[in-house]
Each structure stands twice: as structure tokens, then as C-alpha cells.
Design a protein around this motif. Structure first.
Motif, mmCIF file in Angstrom:
data_model
loop_
_atom_site.group_PDB
_atom_site.id
_atom_site.type_symbol
_atom_site.label_atom_id
_atom_site.label_comp_id
_atom_site.label_asym_id
_atom_site.label_seq_id
_atom_site.Cartn_x
_atom_site.Cartn_y
_atom_site.Cartn_z
ATOM 1 N N THR A 1 16.845 -4.260 -6.200
ATOM 2 C CA THR A 1 15.786 -4.179 -5.049
ATOM 3 C C THR A 1 15.247 -5.386 -4.761
ATOM 4 O O THR A 1 15.346 -6.560 -5.571
ATOM 5 N N SER A 2 14.836 -5.480 -3.607
ATOM 6 C CA SER A 2 13.856 -6.599 -3.455
ATOM 7 C C SER A 2 12.345 -6.440 -4.153
ATOM 8 O O SER A 2 12.111 -5.364 -4.577
ATOM 9 N N VAL A 3 11.944 -7.480 -4.296
ATOM 10 C CA VAL A 3 10.581 -7.492 -4.760
ATOM 11 C C VAL A 3 9.413 -6.645 -4.077
ATOM 12 O O VAL A 3 8.737 -5.971 -4.584
ATOM 13 N N THR A 4 9.680 -6.656 -2.655
ATOM 14 C CA THR A 4 8.884 -5.865 -1.874
ATOM 15 C C THR A 4 9.400 -4.323 -1.947
ATOM 16 O O THR A 4 8.399 -3.591 -2.248
ATOM 17 N N GLY A 5 10.534 -4.081 -2.288
ATOM 18 C CA GLY A 5 10.842 -2.717 -2.592
ATOM 19 C C GLY A 5 10.444 -1.956 -3.850
ATOM 20 O O GLY A 5 9.945 -0.898 -3.955
ATOM 21 N N LEU A 6 10.417 -2.801 -4.846
ATOM 22 C CA LEU A 6 9.645 -2.705 -6.126
ATOM 23 C C LEU A 6 8.193 -2.530 -5.995
ATOM 24 O O LEU A 6 7.942 -1.373 -6.506
ATOM 25 N N ASP B 1 0.978 -1.316 -0.062
ATOM 26 C CA ASP B 1 0.008 0.097 -0.055
ATOM 27 C C ASP B 1 0.832 1.113 -0.077
ATOM 28 O O ASP B 1 2.018 1.269 0.022
ATOM 29 N N SER B 2 0.307 2.485 0.021
ATOM 30 C CA SER B 2 0.853 3.733 -0.351
ATOM 31 C C SER B 2 1.842 3.906 1.066
ATOM 32 O O SER B 2 2.560 5.085 0.889
ATOM 33 N N SER B 3 1.595 3.199 1.998
ATOM 34 C CA SER B 3 2.462 3.539 3.288
ATOM 35 C C SER B 3 3.789 2.790 3.070
ATOM 36 O O SER B 3 4.646 2.862 4.048
ATOM 37 N N GLY B 4 3.767 1.791 2.237
ATOM 38 C CA GLY B 4 4.798 1.014 2.212
ATOM 39 C C GLY B 4 4.983 -0.456 2.824
ATOM 40 O O GLY B 4 5.783 -0.917 2.751
ATOM 41 N N GLN B 5 3.850 -0.823 3.368
ATOM 42 C CA GLN B 5 3.255 -1.664 4.073
ATOM 43 C C GLN B 5 2.870 -2.805 2.990
ATOM 44 O O GLN B 5 2.170 -2.707 1.998
ATOM 45 N N VAL B 6 3.358 -4.119 3.437
ATOM 46 C CA VAL B 6 3.015 -5.145 2.454
ATOM 47 C C VAL B 6 1.561 -5.630 2.976
ATOM 48 O O VAL B 6 1.310 -5.869 3.996
ATOM 49 N N VAL B 7 0.719 -5.733 1.807
ATOM 50 C CA VAL B 7 -0.612 -6.049 2.012
ATOM 51 C C VAL B 7 -0.547 -7.521 1.896
ATOM 52 O O VAL B 7 -1.518 -8.224 2.527
ATOM 53 N N GLU B 8 -0.087 -8.232 1.102
ATOM 54 C CA GLU B 8 0.022 -9.594 0.743
ATOM 55 C C GLU B 8 1.411 -9.914 0.002
ATOM 56 O O GLU B 8 1.741 -9.219 -1.066
ATOM 57 N N ALA B 9 1.851 -11.270 0.309
ATOM 58 C CA ALA B 9 2.912 -11.702 -0.330
ATOM 59 C C ALA B 9 3.124 -13.081 -0.528
ATOM 60 O O ALA B 9 2.294 -13.657 0.146
ATOM 61 N N TRP B 10 3.845 -13.394 -1.692
ATOM 62 C CA TRP B 10 3.774 -14.931 -2.005
ATOM 63 C C TRP B 10 5.239 -15.250 -2.336
ATOM 64 O O TRP B 10 6.051 -14.316 -2.848
ATOM 65 N N GLY B 11 5.830 -16.397 -2.000
ATOM 66 C CA GLY B 11 7.064 -16.620 -2.273
ATOM 67 C C GLY B 11 8.201 -15.903 -1.157
ATOM 68 O O GLY B 11 7.695 -15.908 -0.040
ATOM 69 N N ASP B 12 9.140 -15.526 -1.583
ATOM 70 C CA ASP B 12 10.158 -14.644 -0.796
ATOM 71 C C ASP B 12 9.905 -13.375 -1.158
ATOM 72 O O ASP B 12 10.569 -12.793 -2.258
ATOM 73 N N ASP B 13 9.406 -12.439 -0.272
ATOM 74 C CA ASP B 13 9.186 -11.158 -0.365
ATOM 75 C C ASP B 13 10.378 -10.168 -0.403
ATOM 76 O O ASP B 13 10.417 -9.117 -0.806
ATOM 77 N N GLU B 14 11.548 -10.795 0.043
ATOM 78 C CA GLU B 14 12.639 -10.187 0.371
ATOM 79 C C GLU B 14 13.704 -10.493 -0.791
ATOM 80 O O GLU B 14 14.881 -10.215 -0.711
ATOM 81 N N LYS B 15 13.363 -11.186 -1.698
ATOM 82 C CA LYS B 15 13.982 -11.731 -2.924
ATOM 83 C C LYS B 15 14.710 -10.519 -3.716
ATOM 84 O O LYS B 15 13.985 -9.493 -4.131
ATOM 85 N N VAL B 16 15.925 -10.482 -3.676
ATOM 86 C CA VAL B 16 16.744 -9.334 -4.510
ATOM 87 C C VAL B 16 16.661 -9.641 -6.025
ATOM 88 O O VAL B 16 16.971 -10.675 -6.441
ATOM 89 N N ILE B 17 16.249 -8.761 -6.643
ATOM 90 C CA ILE B 17 16.118 -8.946 -8.166
ATOM 91 C C ILE B 17 16.479 -7.809 -8.892
ATOM 92 O O ILE B 17 16.837 -6.572 -8.466
ATOM 93 N N TYR B 18 16.872 -7.912 -10.458
ATOM 94 C CA TYR B 18 16.868 -6.578 -11.092
ATOM 95 C C TYR B 18 15.665 -6.259 -11.556
ATOM 96 O O TYR B 18 14.917 -7.228 -12.433
ATOM 97 N N PRO B 19 14.947 -5.081 -11.411
ATOM 98 C CA PRO B 19 13.737 -5.066 -12.216
ATOM 99 C C PRO B 19 13.788 -4.785 -13.696
ATOM 100 O O PRO B 19 12.661 -4.868 -14.187
ATOM 101 N N ARG B 20 14.749 -4.705 -14.204
ATOM 102 C CA ARG B 20 15.133 -4.523 -15.634
ATOM 103 C C ARG B 20 14.092 -3.264 -16.186
ATOM 104 O O ARG B 20 13.981 -2.487 -15.597
ATOM 105 N N SER B 21 13.336 -3.687 -17.302
ATOM 106 C CA SER B 21 12.750 -2.590 -17.564
ATOM 107 C C SER B 21 11.207 -2.294 -17.097
ATOM 108 O O SER B 21 10.540 -1.228 -17.192
ATOM 109 N N SER B 22 10.800 -2.864 -16.001
ATOM 110 C CA SER B 22 9.766 -2.653 -15.445
ATOM 111 C C SER B 22 9.894 -1.337 -14.338
ATOM 112 O O SER B 22 8.931 -0.826 -13.939
#
Length: 332
Positions: A193-198, A28-49
Motif C-alpha cells: 500500500t502507499s504510506v497514505t493508504g496505511l 483523518d477519518s474521512s480518508g483525507q491527508v491532514v499533513e504529509a512529509w516526503g512521498d505520501d504515495e510511496k508504495v511500501i510493505y507495512p509488514r507487522s504494522s
């Protein structure tokens, strides 16, 4: 460490033939996780997203207004386009307005994925050039900011003022320091960034909590994408088709290696997902499923059904199987 979960299944007859696993987060806009699946802290390259984040300095610096950029050009700055005439013609005009040429790009040439554009080049005996690169809109934005700042020509270098500004905006929006960076397909740096960060960054674009230049830039870029979905991808592209299906209420963007994000202004939500094996078909199905789950997309819309249930046809046109969301992910 939490493992990726099954997200998308491919069935042939009565046998589960393939399975795509991944990670997804809704914030949500406060930055809190509303719902997550898998590893929400998985670090990724977001590429063109993350092109919308890379474009923030273009707008908030005043460069966009100084050069009179239109909403179409702002949409192109966030685009991974198909190299169709509606894309390349506009990029060429943009370059002309800057007093620059295709040789000023640093993205490299790319064959258009638009069939008509590709066939036109073949008939004319011409080779694709940098203007056909799916990132030429983003790079036009980089060049605009470069000129506004009076910076050097090598704008894709990680220590260039344009990329330092992009990194700063990226880290502020994700709420994370980028531990890594890699070089993207268009030669620009792509920060981790992590999936959560994105997802958090997308939520902050959906509903900025602090007024000011960043909020105004976010709103302008999101509105440009929602207003011009045909420029963000192109005919047949999932981003274009799904944004049209949602009547311009949501902005979505794909990235290479099966990353997808969504910006939902009405709900004040941001979404991000990554399919572990890099499968695009699964990323498109997963983002469609999330959009349906959160009420932004009609599950019965043809463009939704195309991604969620599209039959698998063989070369004779026979229906040999189907795709569906895994029950471990979303049950529609």
C-alpha cells in the motif's frame, strides 16, 4: 517523484554523523491527508504494522465470538511479542482451546527476544519453537478463523480463504488495490500500500465512519491493544512503553524495516511512516515526534525522551552523542 526527507539526526559532539530519511502521513477519518512529509504515495510493505487489519476478519466473521476470544487474545492477534511467558503461556492456552498444537502453526520457530525467556530455554536445554515466534498471536488468530471457516491447514497460502479475507479487508481499509505482495518473516503474505493508504486505514480504525461489523471489529481490536499494551510488544518494547505513556488513549504498532503506525481515537486520526533505510531507532523517534506534535504524548515523559533525545552512551557509559528529530520534519 517526491523524495524522502530528513527525519532523524544522530550527532556525535558537534558533528552530524548520521541521518535517517523517510516518509510520513497523517490522515483523518474521512480518508483525507491532514499533513504529509516526503512521498505520501510511496508504495511500501507495512509488514507487522498492519496486523490489526489482518485481524479484522477474525472478529467481523464471528469467529472471535464463536470461540469466546478475550480482549487479551485479540491484543495478541495484533502483537509482535517478545516471546515472554506472558505471551507464550497465553498462546498455548489459545491453541489448547482450539484443540490444536504448535505443529499446526506455519510461522516457524524464533528465539525469544525476552531475555528471561531465552535464558530459561538455555538452562532447560531446549530449542525455541513456533510458539516463541513474535507472530504466534497473529497465527493463533489465523488458525481460529481457519477452523471457523472449515478451511484447509495451509492458512498462509495467498489463495487460502483466510488470506483472501485479510487481503479484502486490507484493500477496503487502505482504499487501494494491493499491487504487490511479499512473504513476511512469519510466512504469511504481506500486501503493499502507499504510506497514505496505511495512514487512511489507521484513521478508519480510529474513527469508523460507517457503522456495522467492520466498525465494531475495529473498535474491539483497538481497545484490546490499548488495554493490554504489554501483550502487543513486551517489557522494553517501544509499542508497550509509548502506549503506557499515553495512558491507553492511543494504539501504536511497529513493523519490520522501520514502519510505524498510530491510531488516535480521540482525535480521529491515523498515522503511518516509513524510514527509508529500515532503521528502527529512527522509526521509534519519528512516531514519538508525531504523537507529541498532535498532542497525544507528553514530550517530557521519560518514554518519550528515551526515543526523542536518548543519549548515545559508549561501553564506558560516557555520553558520546545524541539523537534528535530533523528540523525538516518536526520542531518540538
Amino acid at each position: 517523484m517526491t523524495q524522502p526527507i530528513p527525519m532523524v539526526e544522530i550527532w556525535r559532539g558537534d558533528l552530524l554523523e548520521s541521518q535517517h530519511l523517510g516518509h510520513a502521513v497523517v490522515c483523518d477519518s474521512s480518508g483525507q491527508v491532514v499533513e504529509a512529509w516526503g512521498d505520501d504515495e510511496k508504495v511500501i510493505y507495512p509488514r507487522s504494522s498492519c496486523k490489526m487489519l489482518q485481524a479484522l476478519p477474525l472478529v467481523e466473521s464471528g469467529a472471535a465470538d464463536a470461540f469466546g476470544l478475550t480482549s487479551e487474545q485479540l491484543a495478541l492477534s495484533c502483537a509482535s511479542h517478545k516471546g515472554a511467558a506472558i505471551h507464550t503461556d497465553r498462546v498455548q492456552v489459545w491453541l489448547n482451546d482450539l484443540g490444536l498444537s504448535v505443529s499446526d502453526f506455519r510461522c516457524g520457530p524464533q528465539k525469544p527476544s525476552d531475555k528471561d525467556a531465552h535464558e530459561a530455554l538455555v538452562r532447560a536445554g531446549k530449542q525455541p519453537c513456533q510458539i516463541h515466534n513474535n507472530c504466534s498471536g497473529k497465527h493463533s488468530g489465523f488458525l481460529t478463523l481457519t477452523k471457523h471457516l472449515g478451511a484447509g491447514s495451509e492458512y498462509t497460502q495467498v489463495d487460502h480463504p483466510v488470506q483472501r479475507a485479510a487481503r479484502s479487508a486490507f484493500e477496503e481499509m487502505t482504499g487501494e488495490d494491493a499491487e504487490f505482495y511479499g512473504i513476511d518473516g512469519c510466512s504469511a503474505p504481506n500486501f503493499s500500500t502507499s504510506v497514505t493508504g496505511l495512514a487512511r486505514a489507521m484513521a478508519r480504525m480510529a474513527k469508523p465512519t460507517v457503522k456495522g461489523a467492520r466498525a465494531q471489529a475495529s473498535e474491539r481490536l483497538v481497545n484490546a491493544m490499548r488495554t493490554h499494551p504489554e501483550l502487543v510488544a513486551g517489557e522494553g518494547g517501544a509499542c508497550t512503553e509509548l502506549m503506557r505513556a499515553m495512558n491507553g488513549k492511543v494504539a501504536i504498532k511497529t513493523g519490520a524495516e522501520a514502519v510505524y503506525v498510530a491510531i488516535l481515537p480521540e482525535q480521529g486520526l491515523g498515522m503511518a511512516l516509513k524510514i527509508a533505510d529500515g532503521g528502527t531507532r529512527a522509526a521509534e523517534a519519528a512516531i514519538a515526534g508525531l504523537l507529541v506534535k498532535y498532542g497525544a504524548l507528553d514530550a517530557n515523559h521519560p518514554m518519550a525522551r528515551k526515543r526523542l533525545h536518548g543519549p548515545i552512551l559508549n561501553r564506558n557509559g560516557l555520553n558520546t552523542g545524541h539523537m534528535r528529530l530533523s528540523p525538516d520534519f518536526i520542531q518540538l
